[in-house]
Design an enzyme around this catalytic site. Structure first.
Site, PDB file in Angstrom:
ATOM      1  N   ILE A 153      30.512  18.158  19.694  1.00 44.28           N
ATOM      2  CA  ILE A 153      29.455  18.858  18.953  1.00 44.28           C
ATOM      3  C   ILE A 153      28.083  18.324  19.337  1.00 44.28           C
ATOM      4  O   ILE A 153      27.142  19.090  19.578  1.00 44.28           O
ATOM      5  CB  ILE A 153      29.688  18.724  17.441  1.00 44.28           C
ATOM      6  CG1 ILE A 153      30.996  19.415  17.039  1.00 44.28           C
ATOM      7  CG2 ILE A 153      28.523  19.317  16.651  1.00 44.28           C
ATOM      8  CD1 ILE A 153      31.410  19.183  15.599  1.00 44.28           C
ATOM      9  N   ASP A 172      25.798   6.909  22.096  1.00 48.19           N
ATOM     10  CA  ASP A 172      27.238   7.113  21.966  1.00 48.19           C
ATOM     11  C   ASP A 172      27.910   6.027  22.792  1.00 48.19           C
ATOM     12  O   ASP A 172      27.683   5.937  23.996  1.00 48.19           O
ATOM     13  CB  ASP A 172      27.645   8.497  22.495  1.00 48.19           C
ATOM     14  CG  ASP A 172      29.106   8.835  22.208  1.00 48.19           C
ATOM     15  OD1 ASP A 172      29.955   7.940  22.355  1.00 48.19           O
ATOM     16  OD2 ASP A 172      29.402   9.987  21.855  1.00 48.19           O
ATOM     17  N   ALA A 232      27.474  16.122   9.880  1.00 47.92           N
ATOM     18  CA  ALA A 232      28.715  15.535  10.384  1.00 47.92           C
ATOM     19  C   ALA A 232      29.645  15.144   9.244  1.00 47.92           C
ATOM     20  O   ALA A 232      30.598  15.864   8.934  1.00 47.92           O
ATOM     21  CB  ALA A 232      28.401  14.335  11.275  1.00 47.92           C
ATOM     22  N   GLU A 262      31.908  14.897  -2.536  1.00 41.58           N
ATOM     23  CA  GLU A 262      31.956  16.358  -2.492  1.00 41.58           C
ATOM     24  C   GLU A 262      33.111  16.859  -3.358  1.00 41.58           C
ATOM     25  O   GLU A 262      34.162  16.213  -3.413  1.00 41.58           O
ATOM     26  CB  GLU A 262      32.124  16.843  -1.052  1.00 41.58           C
ATOM     27  CG  GLU A 262      30.926  16.532  -0.170  1.00 41.58           C
ATOM     28  CD  GLU A 262      31.046  17.115   1.240  1.00 41.58           C
ATOM     29  OE1 GLU A 262      32.070  17.787   1.522  1.00 41.58           O
ATOM     30  OE2 GLU A 262      30.137  16.897   2.050  1.00 41.58           O
ATOM     31  N   HIS A 280      28.211  21.914   2.726  1.00 46.89           N
ATOM     32  CA  HIS A 280      29.165  21.678   3.813  1.00 46.89           C
ATOM     33  C   HIS A 280      29.475  22.988   4.554  1.00 46.89           C
ATOM     34  O   HIS A 280      30.623  23.423   4.659  1.00 46.89           O
ATOM     35  CB  HIS A 280      30.450  21.059   3.268  1.00 46.89           C
ATOM     36  CG  HIS A 280      31.178  20.228   4.287  1.00 46.89           C
ATOM     37  ND1 HIS A 280      31.852  19.084   3.989  1.00 46.89           N
ATOM     38  CD2 HIS A 280      31.322  20.374   5.635  1.00 46.89           C
ATOM     39  CE1 HIS A 280      32.390  18.563   5.075  1.00 46.89           C
ATOM     40  NE2 HIS A 280      32.077  19.342   6.095  1.00 46.89           N
TER      41      HIS A 280
END
Length: 531
Positions: A153, A172, A232, A262, A280
């Site tokens: 992504i 990364d 993310a 959540e 989300h």
């Protein structure tokens, strides 16, 4: 005829795929919310197709006496007890690449919304106000976009940012210089990204290494007026610290699609100006929902009808004939990769897997996939044996396989060599007649160590007293050692110790161990030893 239950909302086209491929299907999209009802009927089914509403607990798995496969339409499998499913021999599949574009586009949309304060301006205008001077935005052209996590992504977001004439810097641990150049991004360390970025967007999984990666200390390193985007996982950003940074003006705005808790019906961020919040929605487009639904239906049908395994979290792609012989070596390859993945902090540039003796004639594709999944799972927690080779390729890591005839005392073994810009690490292992994996060489040093769930790996110089130091510190803090293996390359040279423990190594004990001058390094390790 195999029978599948669809307990969450799924595309009608996906339901038809089951039927067309000879699978009986019951489409009950609200059943996943009724735990007791689901528990009472799950024993009737061979397959369970879900999204995020259905919680596949250990209790549900125990009741699923006929269940063979669980298919998750989407990438996240947090709602599935994978160890419990593995113990029952139930395959867990996901669809790791069906919603990448959708999630990336949502991040870009949030970036624009925050830069131009679109939601607030929209609400103000709808209220009959004309507050043109109040909503002074910023351009994104020419700004620096920091991408944390440049995998499937994140790389799409990076390319979109470049298309918008932004300068993209990326952090990364698995992003190679070559892959960064291919994407057109500048590879940097995390602190440099914090210092340079005007916008920061997160695209990394949530695990022990990434939890709270954007916190009070991180904000202190950032530019004044930075803007944060998180599409993310909740928990990557410490919400309380973000609130304080917004109040102080350090952060000029934020776009948050995921939250620590959540569903988020209450949150301190909801009261903050120039904070765009969505429930989300990263994967919520018609195209993405359709893609993942069709994929999971196809994968489950192929397994139930033909025995084919695709995108399995807990099962390699192997045939029924080779499974009994291959299964222990699949676990061996995975733990070899997991060992190196847990001790390596630098970006990986090259991976070589040597198959010696009997392992050279096995299904090397499955073994390689298992080793790669173990290797990168400490950084990419939702990787599986199918997606691991793709992720390695995307990061520009050079992969090579070598096979050779029996060359030593063992009938067959696997050796993993991983190169970074800093050092080269090697580890080798084999399986004995009991089918359990064993480490037989680390850093070129021979030893014979059983693999346990909790281990401690140390390096030191070969000097007297090391056993006493390790044993004394463990005994002092009542850390029980189940097994203790030592090795050295030569008298007085480099030495290692591998301790098999009864439980996790306490952090405070680890600090004491590392403070001892005789110990060069100490790393707690954890392995999934279920075969």
């Amino acid at each position: 005829m195999p029978r599948v239950l669809v307990s969450d909302k799924l595309s009608p086209t996906a339901v038809q795929i089951f039927k067309d491929r000879g699978v009986e299907v019951d489409y009950l999209p609200d059943l996943g919310k009724d735990k007791e009802k689901l528990l009472s009927v799950i024993g009737q089914y061979d397959g369970l197709a879900i999204r995020s509403a259905t919680k596949v607990t250990e209790k549900l798995i125990e009741a699923a006496t006929n269940l063979k496969v669980i298919g998750r339409a989407g990438i996240g499998v947090d709602n599935v007890d994978i160890p419990a499913a593995s113990r029952r021999g139930i395959i867990v599949m996901n669809t790791p690449f069906g919603n990448s574009i959708t999630t990336a586009e949502h991040a870009i949309a949030m970036l624009f919304a925050v830069a131009r304060q679109i939601p607030e301006a929209n609400a103000s205008t709808h209220a009959g106000k004309w507050e043109k001077n109040r909503f002074m935005g910023v351009e994104i052209t020419g700004k620096t976009l920091g991408v944390i996590g440049c995998g499937n992504i994140g790389s799409v977001v990076a390319m979109r940012g470049i298309g918008l004439k932004m300068h993209v810097v990326a952090f990364d641990p698995f992003l190679s210089v070559e892959r960064a150049a291919e994407l057109g991004v500048e590879k940097v360390e995390l602190d440099e990204l914090f210092a340079r970025a005007d916008f920061i967007t997160l695209h990394t999984p949530l695990n022990d290494k990434t939890r709270g990666i954007v916190n009070k200390d991180a904000f202190a390193k950032m530019k004044d007026g930075v803007r944060i985007i998180n599409c993310a996982r909740g928990g990557l950003v410490v919400e309380a610290d973000l609130v304080e940074a917004l109040k102080s003006g350090k952060v000029a705005g934020a776009g948050i699609d995921v939250f620590e808790v959540e569903p988020a019906t209450e949150n301190a961020l909801f009261d903050m100006p120039n904070v765009v919040c969505t429930p989300h929605l990263g994967a919520s487009t018609t195209e993405a929902q359709e893609n993942v639904a069709l994929q999971v239906a196809e994968q489950m049908s192929d397994y139930l009808v033909k025995g084919a395994v695709t995108n399995a979290i807990n099962m390699p792609s192997i045939s029924a004939e080779e499974a009994p012989r291959l299964k222990p070596f699949i676990k061996l390859a995975e733990v070899l990769g997991a060992f190196v993945g847990q001790v390596t902090e630098e970006p990986i540039e090259e991976v070589e897997i040597l198959f010696d003796g009997s392992t050279a004639d096995m299904n090397r594709r499955a073994l390689t996939s298992a080793a790669l999944a173990g290797l990168i799972r400490p950084q990419v927690s939702d990787v599986n044996m199918v997606s691991a080779p793709i992720m390695v390729k995307e990061r520009g890591i050079i992969l090579s396989e070598v096979k050779r005839d029996k060359s030593g005392a063992f009938d067959g073994y696997i050796k993993l060599t991983v190169k970074t810009s800093v050092k080269t690490r090697t580890i080798a292992g084999t399986c004995f007649s009991d089918g359990k994996p064993r480490f037989i060489q680390i850093k070129g040093i021979n030893l014979d160590a059983e693999v346990g769930e909790h281990m401690l790996y140390t390096t030191n110089y070969d000097v007297p007293g090391i056993i006493g130091i390790l044993g004394g510190i463990c005994a002092k803090h009542e850390v029980n050692i189940a097994n203790f293996q030592l090795g050295r390359n030569r008298p007085g040279g480099d030495a290692i110790a591998l301790l098999y423990l009864d439980g996790p190594f306490p952090a405070k004990v680890l600090e004491e161990l590392r403070a001892n001058k005789a110990i060069l390094s100490a790393k707690p390790l954890q392995f999934d030893v279920t075969v």
